[in-house]
Scaffold this motif. Structure first.
Motif, mmCIF file in Angstrom:
data_model
loop_
_atom_site.group_PDB
_atom_site.id
_atom_site.type_symbol
_atom_site.label_atom_id
_atom_site.label_comp_id
_atom_site.label_asym_id
_atom_site.label_seq_id
_atom_site.Cartn_x
_atom_site.Cartn_y
_atom_site.Cartn_z
ATOM 1 N N TYR A 23 0.836 -1.202 0.000
ATOM 2 C CA TYR A 23 0.000 0.000 0.000
ATOM 3 C C TYR A 23 0.869 1.251 0.000
ATOM 4 C CZ TYR A 23 -3.449 3.424 1.646
ATOM 5 O OH TYR A 23 -4.264 4.518 1.780
ATOM 6 N N TRP A 24 1.826 1.328 0.930
ATOM 7 C CA TRP A 24 2.639 2.536 1.054
ATOM 8 C C TRP A 24 3.633 2.682 -0.101
ATOM 9 C CZ3 TRP A 24 0.636 6.239 3.511
ATOM 10 C CH2 TRP A 24 -0.199 5.993 4.588
ATOM 11 N N ILE A 25 4.118 1.574 -0.643
ATOM 12 C CA ILE A 25 4.987 1.660 -1.827
ATOM 13 C C ILE A 25 4.190 2.206 -3.013
ATOM 14 C CG2 ILE A 25 6.172 0.253 -3.577
ATOM 15 C CD1 ILE A 25 7.301 -1.414 -1.282
ATOM 16 N N THR A 26 2.966 1.750 -3.180
ATOM 17 C CA THR A 26 2.122 2.225 -4.269
ATOM 18 C C THR A 26 1.787 3.704 -4.109
ATOM 19 O OG1 THR A 26 1.182 0.021 -4.506
ATOM 20 C CG2 THR A 26 -0.027 1.834 -5.518
ATOM 21 N N VAL A 27 1.498 4.129 -2.878
ATOM 22 C CA VAL A 27 1.208 5.542 -2.625
ATOM 23 C C VAL A 27 2.432 6.397 -2.961
ATOM 24 C CG1 VAL A 27 0.745 7.232 -0.800
ATOM 25 C CG2 VAL A 27 -0.618 5.147 -0.943
ATOM 26 N N GLY A 28 3.614 5.954 -2.530
ATOM 27 C CA GLY A 28 4.842 6.682 -2.850
ATOM 28 C C GLY A 28 5.088 6.738 -4.349
ATOM 29 N N PHE A 29 4.875 5.603 -5.032
ATOM 30 C CA PHE A 29 5.034 5.548 -6.487
ATOM 31 C C PHE A 29 4.053 6.500 -7.164
ATOM 32 C CE2 PHE A 29 3.827 3.607 -10.568
ATOM 33 C CZ PHE A 29 5.050 3.673 -11.216
ATOM 34 N N TYR A 30 2.824 6.545 -6.687
ATOM 35 C CA TYR A 30 1.803 7.422 -7.250
ATOM 36 C C TYR A 30 2.242 8.884 -7.168
ATOM 37 C CZ TYR A 30 -2.554 10.085 -7.506
ATOM 38 O OH TYR A 30 -3.523 10.988 -7.827
ATOM 39 N N PHE A 31 2.693 9.321 -6.002
ATOM 40 C CA PHE A 31 3.096 10.714 -5.854
ATOM 41 C C PHE A 31 4.346 11.026 -6.670
ATOM 42 C CE2 PHE A 31 0.341 10.545 -2.067
ATOM 43 C CZ PHE A 31 -0.489 11.612 -2.408
ATOM 44 N N PHE A 32 5.256 10.064 -6.815
ATOM 45 C CA PHE A 32 6.427 10.263 -7.665
ATOM 46 C C PHE A 32 6.006 10.434 -9.123
ATOM 47 C CE2 PHE A 32 9.559 8.246 -10.500
ATOM 48 C CZ PHE A 32 10.600 9.148 -10.347
ATOM 49 N N VAL A 33 5.133 9.562 -9.598
ATOM 50 C CA VAL A 33 4.687 9.618 -11.002
ATOM 51 C C VAL A 33 3.889 10.892 -11.274
ATOM 52 C CG1 VAL A 33 3.169 8.514 -12.702
ATOM 53 C CG2 VAL A 33 4.760 7.140 -11.384
ATOM 54 N N VAL A 34 3.036 11.278 -10.331
ATOM 55 C CA VAL A 34 2.261 12.500 -10.519
ATOM 56 C C VAL A 34 3.187 13.712 -10.557
ATOM 57 C CG1 VAL A 34 0.574 14.035 -9.424
ATOM 58 C CG2 VAL A 34 0.078 11.607 -9.647
ATOM 59 N N THR A 35 4.210 13.733 -9.702
ATOM 60 C CA THR A 35 5.167 14.842 -9.705
ATOM 61 C C THR A 35 5.910 14.922 -11.032
ATOM 62 O OG1 THR A 35 5.463 14.574 -7.319
ATOM 63 C CG2 THR A 35 7.140 15.843 -8.494
ATOM 64 N N VAL A 36 6.403 13.791 -11.514
ATOM 65 C CA VAL A 36 7.104 13.768 -12.805
ATOM 66 C C VAL A 36 6.147 14.164 -13.925
ATOM 67 C CG1 VAL A 36 8.248 12.254 -14.474
ATOM 68 C CG2 VAL A 36 8.832 12.107 -12.049
ATOM 69 N N SER A 37 4.910 13.710 -13.862
ATOM 70 C CA SER A 37 3.926 14.041 -14.892
ATOM 71 C C SER A 37 3.568 15.520 -14.879
ATOM 72 C CB SER A 37 2.666 13.195 -14.714
ATOM 73 O OG SER A 37 2.960 11.840 -14.903
ATOM 74 N N VAL A 38 3.531 16.124 -13.700
ATOM 75 C CA VAL A 38 3.256 17.563 -13.625
ATOM 76 C C VAL A 38 4.373 18.334 -14.314
ATOM 77 C CG1 VAL A 38 3.148 19.529 -12.039
ATOM 78 C CG2 VAL A 38 1.761 17.516 -11.606
ATOM 79 N N VAL A 39 5.615 17.952 -14.048
ATOM 80 C CA VAL A 39 6.752 18.616 -14.693
ATOM 81 C C VAL A 39 6.670 18.439 -16.207
ATOM 82 C CG1 VAL A 39 9.269 18.591 -14.941
ATOM 83 C CG2 VAL A 39 8.249 18.429 -12.669
ATOM 84 N N GLN A 40 6.389 17.235 -16.662
ATOM 85 C CA GLN A 40 6.278 16.973 -18.101
ATOM 86 C C GLN A 40 5.117 17.761 -18.703
ATOM 87 O OE1 GLN A 40 5.721 12.883 -19.104
ATOM 88 N NE2 GLN A 40 5.704 13.268 -21.283
ATOM 89 N N THR A 41 4.016 17.854 -17.988
ATOM 90 C CA THR A 41 2.854 18.568 -18.494
ATOM 91 C C THR A 41 3.126 20.069 -18.590
ATOM 92 O OG1 THR A 41 1.395 16.899 -17.562
ATOM 93 C CG2 THR A 41 0.404 19.011 -18.091
ATOM 94 N N VAL A 42 3.865 20.604 -17.625
ATOM 95 C CA VAL A 42 4.204 22.025 -17.681
ATOM 96 C C VAL A 42 5.086 22.301 -18.897
ATOM 97 C CG1 VAL A 42 5.555 23.831 -16.527
ATOM 98 C CG2 VAL A 42 3.936 22.462 -15.215
ATOM 99 N N ILE A 43 6.005 21.394 -19.201
ATOM 100 C CA ILE A 43 6.919 21.594 -20.321
ATOM 101 C C ILE A 43 6.227 21.345 -21.661
ATOM 102 C CG2 ILE A 43 9.022 20.730 -21.429
ATOM 103 C CD1 ILE A 43 10.079 20.138 -18.592
ATOM 104 N N TYR A 44 5.511 20.226 -21.790
ATOM 105 C CA TYR A 44 4.972 19.807 -23.088
ATOM 106 C C TYR A 44 3.460 19.975 -23.235
ATOM 107 C CZ TYR A 44 9.533 17.617 -23.535
ATOM 108 O OH TYR A 44 10.866 17.391 -23.592
#
Length: 175
Positions: A23-44
């Motif tokens: 559960y906690w690994i998935t939650v951490g992975f989710y926030f990591f992916v969302v953070t990376v996706s936000v950066v990518q979305t701001v750029i592209y």
């Protein structure tokens, strides 16, 4: 923060360490992916895909987590051999579906990467299976066919087969 996580993902099943850790690994992975996706979305750009990821992932996680929890509750009375057989059947089914998708897929590209340098597109493909339809081509008066296609091979071999042009060229010659 914990209330927000419980709102998104539901509460973890704390009686099993495996479920708590996953559960906690998935939650951490989710926030990591969302953070990376936000950066990518701001750029592209592409805010809709970010919203889709941010909303659908927790919903799918809740469904899968609840199904696994119910399976765990149902498997408590089963012996270990039955659990192992059930896991093997599920694993073979998953691998089989992947193999079927690769074997019977029309166009499959494995190990591909694309980069754009100074406006020039470079594409590298590890393995390719499939076909490509060319919509426009030219036939000259001496029946030479010009296909707008450029390819180079750094290592290995490249085969290009052209089908269906003879009929077109014959009809074109008669006009």
């Amino acid at each position: 923060m914990k209330k927000f996580i419980y709102f998104l993902f539901g509460k973890p099943y704390t009686k099993s360490k495996l479920f708590s850790i996953s559960y906690w690994i998935t939650v951490g992975f989710y926030f990591f992916v969302v953070t990376v996706s936000v950066v990518q979305t701001v750029i592209y750009g592409g805010w809709i895909s970010l919203l889709f990821l941010a909303i659908i992932f927790p919903v799918l996680f809740r469904i899968v987590y609840k199904v696994n929890y119910n399976i765990l509750k149902g498997l408590k009375g089963m012996n270990k051999q039955a659990i192992l057989i059930l896991g093997l059947v599920f694993g073979l089914f998953t691998v089989g579906m992947f193999a079927i998708a690769l074997l019977f897929g029309d166009n499959v590209s494995i190990g591909s990467s694309k980069s754009v340098i100074n406006g020039e597109v470079k594409l590298s493909i590890g393995s390719l299976k499939g076909y490509h339809d060319v919509e426009s081509f030219d036939v000259t008066k001496n029946r030479t066919v010009s296909i707008p296609y450029i390819a180079s091979v750094g290592e290995g071999s490249f085969y290009m087969y052209v089908r269906g042009f003879q009929k077109y060229c014959m009809g074109r010659r008669n006009h």
